[in-house]
Scaffold this motif. Sequence first.
Motif, mmCIF file in Angstrom:
data_model
loop_
_atom_site.group_PDB
_atom_site.id
_atom_site.type_symbol
_atom_site.label_atom_id
_atom_site.label_comp_id
_atom_site.label_asym_id
_atom_site.label_seq_id
_atom_site.Cartn_x
_atom_site.Cartn_y
_atom_site.Cartn_z
ATOM 1 N N ARG A 131 0.854 -1.194 0.000
ATOM 2 C CA ARG A 131 0.000 0.000 0.000
ATOM 3 C C ARG A 131 0.882 1.233 0.000
ATOM 4 N N ARG A 132 0.618 2.094 -0.925
ATOM 5 C CA ARG A 132 1.382 3.327 -1.031
ATOM 6 C C ARG A 132 0.786 4.359 -0.073
ATOM 7 N N PRO A 133 1.622 4.988 0.771
ATOM 8 C CA PRO A 133 1.113 6.007 1.688
ATOM 9 C C PRO A 133 0.531 7.184 0.920
ATOM 10 N N LYS A 134 -0.547 7.738 1.455
ATOM 11 C CA LYS A 134 -1.188 8.891 0.825
ATOM 12 C C LYS A 134 -0.450 10.179 1.182
ATOM 13 N N LEU A 135 0.066 10.233 2.403
ATOM 14 C CA LEU A 135 0.765 11.440 2.864
ATOM 15 C C LEU A 135 2.106 11.065 3.467
ATOM 16 N N ALA A 136 3.074 11.937 3.340
ATOM 17 C CA ALA A 136 4.371 11.744 3.987
ATOM 18 C C ALA A 136 4.302 12.255 5.400
#
Length: 117
Positions: A111-116
């Motif tokens: 899953r790719r993070p939406k926010l850093a």
Amino acid sequence: MIAPGADLKIYVATRPVDFRRGMDGLALAVQEMLDLDPYCGAAFVFRAKRADRIKISVWDRTGLVLVHKRLGGSKFVWPQVRDGVMRMSPAMFATLFEGLDWRLVRPERARRPKLAG
């Protein structure tokens, strides 16, 4: 040794091939049977008519690598025989190469993070 990382593409030829073929013959099979580029860096997995043998062909940017394995006393679990090619995840390939049932492996999607942060 071929270390299948997450970015390695793995293609399985679903029909058995003549295992007298060497590197060049399997590269030709990739081009003609699978309609793919044998020098793209992907791993191409082939089976013999006997389900106890496997050959893997990979271009590693310096040469063509051929791995041949024969299981002692058991058989590989292969996809259903049909024309064409099947894509396989590195986790499924590692399971297949060990002689286990790769169909039981369900790799989780990253899953790719939406926010850093």
